[in-house]
Design an enzyme around this catalytic site. Structure first.
Site, PDB file in Angstrom:
ATOM      1  N   ARG A 166      52.160  37.235  43.463  1.00 24.26           N
ATOM      2  CA  ARG A 166      52.858  37.716  42.249  1.00 24.26           C
ATOM      3  C   ARG A 166      54.118  38.501  42.640  1.00 24.26           C
ATOM      4  NH1 ARG A 166      49.201  34.866  41.375  1.00 24.26           N
ATOM      5  NH2 ARG A 166      47.481  35.161  39.895  1.00 24.26           N
ATOM      6  N   SER A 240      47.579  39.729  32.336  1.00 22.50           N
ATOM      7  CA  SER A 240      46.971  40.760  33.184  1.00 22.50           C
ATOM      8  C   SER A 240      47.864  41.992  33.175  1.00 22.50           C
ATOM      9  CB  SER A 240      46.847  40.263  34.618  1.00 22.50           C
ATOM     10  OG  SER A 240      46.119  39.074  34.642  1.00 22.50           O
ATOM     11  N   GLU A 336      51.379  45.469  36.134  1.00 17.39           N
ATOM     12  CA  GLU A 336      52.079  44.236  36.538  1.00 17.39           C
ATOM     13  C   GLU A 336      53.344  43.956  35.730  1.00 17.39           C
ATOM     14  OE1 GLU A 336      50.073  40.252  37.392  1.00 17.39           O
ATOM     15  OE2 GLU A 336      51.411  39.705  35.749  1.00 17.39           O
TER      16      GLU A 336
HETATM   17  P1  FAD Z   1      59.767  37.525  30.642  1.00 19.94           P
HETATM   18  O1  FAD Z   1      58.537  38.289  30.340  1.00 19.94           O
HETATM   19  O2  FAD Z   1      60.722  37.324  29.526  1.00 19.94           O
HETATM   20  O3  FAD Z   1      60.516  38.216  31.872  1.00 19.94           O
HETATM   21  C1  FAD Z   1      59.801  38.561  33.024  1.00 19.94           C
HETATM   22  C2  FAD Z   1      60.800  39.056  34.080  1.00 19.94           C
HETATM   23  O4  FAD Z   1      61.659  37.989  34.494  1.00 19.94           O
HETATM   24  C3  FAD Z   1      61.744  40.140  33.546  1.00 19.94           C
HETATM   25  O5  FAD Z   1      62.041  41.009  34.606  1.00 19.94           O
HETATM   26  C4  FAD Z   1      62.985  39.349  33.131  1.00 19.94           C
HETATM   27  O6  FAD Z   1      64.139  40.154  33.120  1.00 19.94           O
HETATM   28  C5  FAD Z   1      63.031  38.289  34.220  1.00 19.94           C
HETATM   29  N1  FAD Z   1      63.653  37.025  33.810  1.00 19.94           N
HETATM   30  C6  FAD Z   1      63.298  36.242  32.774  1.00 19.94           C
HETATM   31  N2  FAD Z   1      64.043  35.105  32.765  1.00 19.94           N
HETATM   32  C7  FAD Z   1      64.879  35.190  33.837  1.00 19.94           C
HETATM   33  C8  FAD Z   1      65.887  34.342  34.378  1.00 19.94           C
HETATM   34  N3  FAD Z   1      66.206  33.167  33.831  1.00 19.94           N
HETATM   35  N4  FAD Z   1      66.549  34.770  35.486  1.00 19.94           N
HETATM   36  C9  FAD Z   1      66.277  35.959  36.057  1.00 19.94           C
HETATM   37  N5  FAD Z   1      65.330  36.799  35.599  1.00 19.94           N
HETATM   38  C10 FAD Z   1      64.639  36.419  34.504  1.00 19.94           C
HETATM   39  N6  FAD Z   1      51.388  35.182  34.986  1.00 19.94           N
HETATM   40  C11 FAD Z   1      50.895  34.548  36.075  1.00 19.94           C
HETATM   41  O7  FAD Z   1      51.469  34.634  37.181  1.00 19.94           O
HETATM   42  N7  FAD Z   1      49.760  33.803  36.004  1.00 19.94           N
HETATM   43  C12 FAD Z   1      49.080  33.647  34.853  1.00 19.94           C
HETATM   44  O8  FAD Z   1      48.069  32.951  34.822  1.00 19.94           O
HETATM   45  C13 FAD Z   1      49.571  34.311  33.693  1.00 19.94           C
HETATM   46  N8  FAD Z   1      48.901  34.223  32.524  1.00 19.94           N
HETATM   47  C14 FAD Z   1      49.366  34.886  31.430  1.00 19.94           C
HETATM   48  C15 FAD Z   1      48.653  34.784  30.232  1.00 19.94           C
HETATM   49  C16 FAD Z   1      49.094  35.444  29.105  1.00 19.94           C
HETATM   50  C17 FAD Z   1      48.307  35.315  27.818  1.00 19.94           C
HETATM   51  C18 FAD Z   1      50.281  36.204  29.142  1.00 19.94           C
HETATM   52  C19 FAD Z   1      50.788  36.876  27.908  1.00 19.94           C
HETATM   53  C20 FAD Z   1      50.998  36.310  30.332  1.00 19.94           C
HETATM   54  C21 FAD Z   1      50.541  35.664  31.488  1.00 19.94           C
HETATM   55  N9  FAD Z   1      51.222  35.748  32.711  1.00 19.94           N
HETATM   56  C22 FAD Z   1      50.757  35.076  33.812  1.00 19.94           C
HETATM   57  C23 FAD Z   1      52.464  36.534  32.816  1.00 19.94           C
HETATM   58  C24 FAD Z   1      53.721  35.741  32.395  1.00 19.94           C
HETATM   59  O9  FAD Z   1      53.388  34.657  31.580  1.00 19.94           O
HETATM   60  C25 FAD Z   1      54.527  35.214  33.592  1.00 19.94           C
HETATM   61  O10 FAD Z   1      54.919  36.272  34.425  1.00 19.94           O
HETATM   62  C26 FAD Z   1      55.769  34.428  33.154  1.00 19.94           C
HETATM   63  O11 FAD Z   1      56.394  33.834  34.252  1.00 19.94           O
HETATM   64  C27 FAD Z   1      56.787  35.311  32.430  1.00 19.94           C
HETATM   65  O12 FAD Z   1      57.741  34.431  31.856  1.00 19.94           O
HETATM   66  P2  FAD Z   1      58.667  34.881  30.678  1.00 19.94           P
HETATM   67  O13 FAD Z   1      59.660  33.786  30.464  1.00 19.94           O
HETATM   68  O14 FAD Z   1      57.878  35.295  29.504  1.00 19.94           O
HETATM   69  O15 FAD Z   1      59.395  36.138  31.325  1.00 19.94           O
HETATM   70  P1  NAP Z   2      38.893  35.341  36.860  1.00 18.13           P
HETATM   71  O1  NAP Z   2      38.813  33.875  37.104  1.00 18.13           O
HETATM   72  O2  NAP Z   2      37.887  35.988  35.964  1.00 18.13           O
HETATM   73  O3  NAP Z   2      38.936  36.092  38.250  1.00 18.13           O
HETATM   74  C1  NAP Z   2      39.106  37.499  38.306  1.00 18.13           C
HETATM   75  C2  NAP Z   2      40.028  37.831  39.435  1.00 18.13           C
HETATM   76  O4  NAP Z   2      39.398  37.462  40.643  1.00 18.13           O
HETATM   77  C3  NAP Z   2      41.310  37.070  39.336  1.00 18.13           C
HETATM   78  O5  NAP Z   2      42.336  37.968  39.050  1.00 18.13           O
HETATM   79  C4  NAP Z   2      41.457  36.329  40.641  1.00 18.13           C
HETATM   80  O6  NAP Z   2      42.580  36.733  41.397  1.00 18.13           O
HETATM   81  C5  NAP Z   2      40.259  36.720  41.450  1.00 18.13           C
HETATM   82  N1  NAP Z   2      39.604  35.476  41.911  1.00 18.13           N
HETATM   83  C6  NAP Z   2      38.665  34.787  41.262  1.00 18.13           C
HETATM   84  N2  NAP Z   2      38.265  33.726  42.003  1.00 18.13           N
HETATM   85  C7  NAP Z   2      38.986  33.765  43.141  1.00 18.13           C
HETATM   86  C8  NAP Z   2      39.024  32.964  44.298  1.00 18.13           C
HETATM   87  N3  NAP Z   2      38.240  31.903  44.439  1.00 18.13           N
HETATM   88  N4  NAP Z   2      39.884  33.276  45.274  1.00 18.13           N
HETATM   89  C9  NAP Z   2      40.671  34.351  45.153  1.00 18.13           C
HETATM   90  N5  NAP Z   2      40.672  35.151  44.083  1.00 18.13           N
HETATM   91  C10 NAP Z   2      39.843  34.875  43.077  1.00 18.13           C
HETATM   92  O7  NAP Z   2      40.365  35.710  36.313  1.00 18.13           O
HETATM   93  P2  NAP Z   2      41.093  35.411  34.949  1.00 18.13           P
HETATM   94  O8  NAP Z   2      41.601  36.684  34.400  1.00 18.13           O
HETATM   95  O9  NAP Z   2      40.264  34.529  34.036  1.00 18.13           O
HETATM   96  O10 NAP Z   2      42.341  34.574  35.417  1.00 18.13           O
HETATM   97  C11 NAP Z   2      42.237  33.282  35.920  1.00 18.13           C
HETATM   98  C12 NAP Z   2      43.473  32.944  36.727  1.00 18.13           C
HETATM   99  O11 NAP Z   2      44.633  33.048  35.892  1.00 18.13           O
HETATM  100  C13 NAP Z   2      43.706  33.912  37.886  1.00 18.13           C
HETATM  101  O12 NAP Z   2      44.271  33.186  38.938  1.00 18.13           O
HETATM  102  C14 NAP Z   2      44.681  34.918  37.322  1.00 18.13           C
HETATM  103  O13 NAP Z   2      45.529  35.470  38.314  1.00 18.13           O
HETATM  104  C15 NAP Z   2      45.500  34.055  36.357  1.00 18.13           C
HETATM  105  N6  NAP Z   2      45.961  34.894  35.235  1.00 18.13           N
HETATM  106  C16 NAP Z   2      47.039  35.703  35.448  1.00 18.13           C
HETATM  107  C17 NAP Z   2      47.521  36.482  34.412  1.00 18.13           C
HETATM  108  C18 NAP Z   2      48.731  37.362  34.609  1.00 18.13           C
HETATM  109  O14 NAP Z   2      49.263  37.852  33.624  1.00 18.13           O
HETATM  110  N7  NAP Z   2      49.199  37.562  35.804  1.00 18.13           N
HETATM  111  C19 NAP Z   2      46.912  36.447  33.172  1.00 18.13           C
HETATM  112  C20 NAP Z   2      45.807  35.630  33.001  1.00 18.13           C
HETATM  113  C21 NAP Z   2      45.348  34.839  34.042  1.00 18.13           C
HETATM  114  P3  NAP Z   2      43.990  35.949  41.320  1.00 18.13           P
HETATM  115  O15 NAP Z   2      44.723  36.674  40.246  1.00 18.13           O
HETATM  116  O16 NAP Z   2      44.570  36.198  42.660  1.00 18.13           O
HETATM  117  O17 NAP Z   2      43.793  34.518  41.047  1.00 18.13           O
END
Ligand code: FAD
Ligand code: NAP
Length: 345
Positions: A166, A240, A336
Site C-alpha cells: 500500500r 480500510s 490509511e
Molecule cells: P482518491 O481517494 O480520490 O485519492 C487518493 C489519493 O490519490 C489522494 O492523495 C489523491 O490526491 C491522489 N490522486 C488521485 N488521483 C490522482 C492522479 N490522477 N494523480 C495523482 N494523484 C492522484 N484500496 C486497496 O488498496 N485495496 C482494496 O481492496 C480497497 N478496497 C476499498 C473498498 C472500499 C469500500 C473503499 C471505500 C476503498 C477501498 N480501497 C482499497 C481504497 C481506495 O479505493 C483506493 O486507494 C483507490 O485507489 C483510491 O482511488 P480514488 O480514485 O478514489 O482516489
Molecule cells: P480479510 O480477508 O478478512 O483479511 C484480514 C486481513 O488479513 C487483511 O487485511 C489481509 O491483509 C490479511 N490477510 C488475510 N489473508 C491473508 C493471506 N493469505 N496472506 C496475507 N495476508 C492476509 O480482509 P478484508 O478486509 O475482507 O479484505 C480483503 C482484501 O481486500 C484484503 O487484501 C484487503 O487488503 C483488501 N481491502 C483493502 C481495503 C483498503 O481500503 N485498503 C478495503 C477493503 C479490502 P492484506 O490487506 O495485506 O491483504
C-alpha cells in the site's frame, strides 16, 4: 478558454465517506491542455491543488481551499500484444472496476482479484492498490504523469515507483508532484489465477472449483466483497481505515502467547503483519456507533459515516480506537486514507 471552473462546488457525491464537502474551485480536465490550463490558473491565483479521483481514500474537511482537479480523460488502448500477453494503456480518469470488467471481457487476464476496488485508474499507483493476494505492481508496466516540478509529461517505469505494501514514492517523497495521466498494464492472454489468499481459496473450494476461470474468480471476489464491505452509496466509508501494522517477530511472539487467537501473516523476514481489524474487534469496537460515525458491524477495520458525520467526528473516533488498541496490545495503528487539508478547515 475551454475549461469550466466551478466555484463552491459540492463534493458530497464525490467522496465515498459522503462528507458534506465544498471545494472552493473545481475542474474536470479531459485533455492535457486543459490540465495545464487548470494548473496555470492555480499558480496565477496561488491556489493549493488537490487531485481527486473517486474520493475513496481521502478524509476531507468540509471546506477545500484552492482548486480540486478531477481528471476526466477516458480510454483503454491496446499498445502491443504477443502470443501470451497484451500491454494496454488506460487513461487516469477511467473507473478502476469498470476497467477491470472491460479487460476481462476482452480476454485480458490478471486483474480479477482487484475487482470492485472503488476509485480511478490514476489513483491506483498512489498506494499500489492490492487485494486478495494481488497488487497493482504485479501487472504494472509504467505510467505517464504531468510533473508539476519540471512542467512536462514524464514516463515513470515500474522500478522507479518504489512500490511497497500500500505504498509508492507518490505517497512519500513525491506526494503531490506527479499527476498520473495514464497507466500501462501487462495482462495475460492465458488464465493465470492467483489463489493464495485463504478466504478466496476457501470460497472456491466450497463451490467445488479448483481451476477457476478468471471470470469466475472475478465473480467470487465481487461476492465476498459485497458480503463484507459496505457499499459507499449506501453507507459512507473509505475502505480500510487503518493500515495492518507490521511488527517485529519478537513482539508478535509475545502478543501470540498473550492472545493465542491473534490473526497475523508472515511479512518480510523477521516481521509479521497483524490484522488490524482483529485488534479493533477484540478491543470491543466492532459495530459501535459514536454520534454520526461508527465502526462497521461486519468488518471492524472500516469506519463509517451514518449520515451527517464529518472529518472531526471521524478522527475523534479513530483516536479513541487507536488509544484502546495501544493500551490493550501495545500496537500503534496508523490511518490509511490521506487527510486533506493537513490541518482541518
Ligand atoms: P482518491 O481517494 O480520490 O485519492 C487518493 C489519493 O490519490 C489522494 O492523495 C489523491 O490526491 C491522489 N490522486 C488521485 N488521483 C490522482 C492522479 N490522477 N494523480 C495523482 N494523484 C492522484 N484500496 C486497496 O488498496 N485495496 C482494496 O481492496 C480497497 N478496497 C476499498 C473498498 C472500499 C469500500 C473503499 C471505500 C476503498 C477501498 N480501497 C482499497 C481504497 C481506495 O479505493 C483506493 O486507494 C483507490 O485507489 C483510491 O482511488 P480514488 O480514485 O478514489 O482516489
Ligand atoms: P480479510 O480477508 O478478512 O483479511 C484480514 C486481513 O488479513 C487483511 O487485511 C489481509 O491483509 C490479511 N490477510 C488475510 N489473508 C491473508 C493471506 N493469505 N496472506 C496475507 N495476508 C492476509 O480482509 P478484508 O478486509 O475482507 O479484505 C480483503 C482484501 O481486500 C484484503 O487484501 C484487503 O487488503 C483488501 N481491502 C483493502 C481495503 C483498503 O481500503 N485498503 C478495503 C477493503 C479490502 P492484506 O490487506 O495485506 O491483504
Amino acid at each position: 478558454m475551454s475549461l469550466a471552473v466551478h466555484q463552491n462546488y459540492s463534493l458530497k457525491g464525490l467522496n465515498t465517506l459522503g462528507f458534506d464537502v465544498v471545494a472552493e474551485h473545481f475542474v474536470q480536465p479531459d485533455t492535457l491542455e486543459a490540465l495545464q490550463e487548470a494548473l496555470l490558473l492555480s499558480e496565477a491565483n496561488q491556489w493549493p491543488v488537490l487531485m481527486l479521483g473517486g474520493g475513496s481514500n481521502l478524509i476531507l474537511s468540509n471546506h477545500i481551499p484552492g482548486l480540486v482537479i478531477q481528471l476526466a480523460n477516458r480510454g483503454i488502448e491496446l499498445v502491443n500484444s504477443s502470443a501470451e500477453d497484451v500491454v494496454v494503456e488506460v487513461a487516469g480518469g477511467e473507473n478502476w472496476h469498470q476497467m477491470v470488467e472491460t479487460t476481462l471481457e476482452q480476454g485480458w487476464y490478471g486483474l480479477e482479484n482487484l475487482a470492485l476496488i472503488p476509485g480511478t485508474v490514476g489513483a491506483a499507483p498512489i498506494q499500489n492498490i492490492g487485494a486478495y493476494g494481488v497488487e497493482l505492481k504485479d501487472r504494472f508496466v509504467s505510467l505517464q504523469a504531468w510533473d508539476r516540478k519540471e512542467l512536462r509529461l514524464v514516463t515513470i517505469e515500474k522500478d522507479q515507483c518504489d512500490f511497497g505494501y500500500r505504498w509508492s514514492r507518490f505517497k512519500g517523497e513525491d506526494a503531490g508532484r506527479y499527476i498520473v495521466w495514464s497507466v500501462r498494464l501487462c495482462l495475460s492472454l492465458i488464465p493465470d489465477p492467483v489463489l493464495n489468499y485463504r478466504v478466496l481459496a476457501d470460497q472456491l473450494e466450497q463451490q467445488g472449483i479448483d481451476q477457476p476461470h478468471p471470470n469466475h474468480l472475478f465473480e467470487t471476489v465481487c461476492g465476498i466483497r459485497r458480503s463484507k464491505l459496505p457499499d459507499p452509496d449506501e453507507l459512507g466509508n473509505a475502505g480500510s481505515f487503518f493500515e495492518n501494522p507490521v511488527v517485529k517477530l519478537e513482539q508478535y511472539e509475545q502478543l501470540k502467547s498473550a492472545f493465542p487467537n491473534l490473526v497475523a501473516f508472515a511479512d518480510k523476514p523477521g516481521f509479521m503483519k497483524l490484522a488490524a481489524g482483529w485488534l479493533i474487534d477484540q478491543a470491543g469496537w466492532k459495530g459501535c456507533r459514536d454520534g454520526d460515525v461508527g465502526v462497521y458491524d461486519k468488518q471492524a477495520l472500516v469506519l463509517v459515516n451514518h449520515g451527517g458525520g464529518d472529518r472531526s467526528q471521524l478522527l475523534m473516533l479513530a483516536g479513541k480506537i487507536q488509544a484502546s488498541v495501544l493500551e490493550r496490545f501495545g500496537v500503534q495503528l496508523d490511518i490509511e486514507p490521506r487527510q486533506y487539508p493537513i490541518e482541518p478547515v
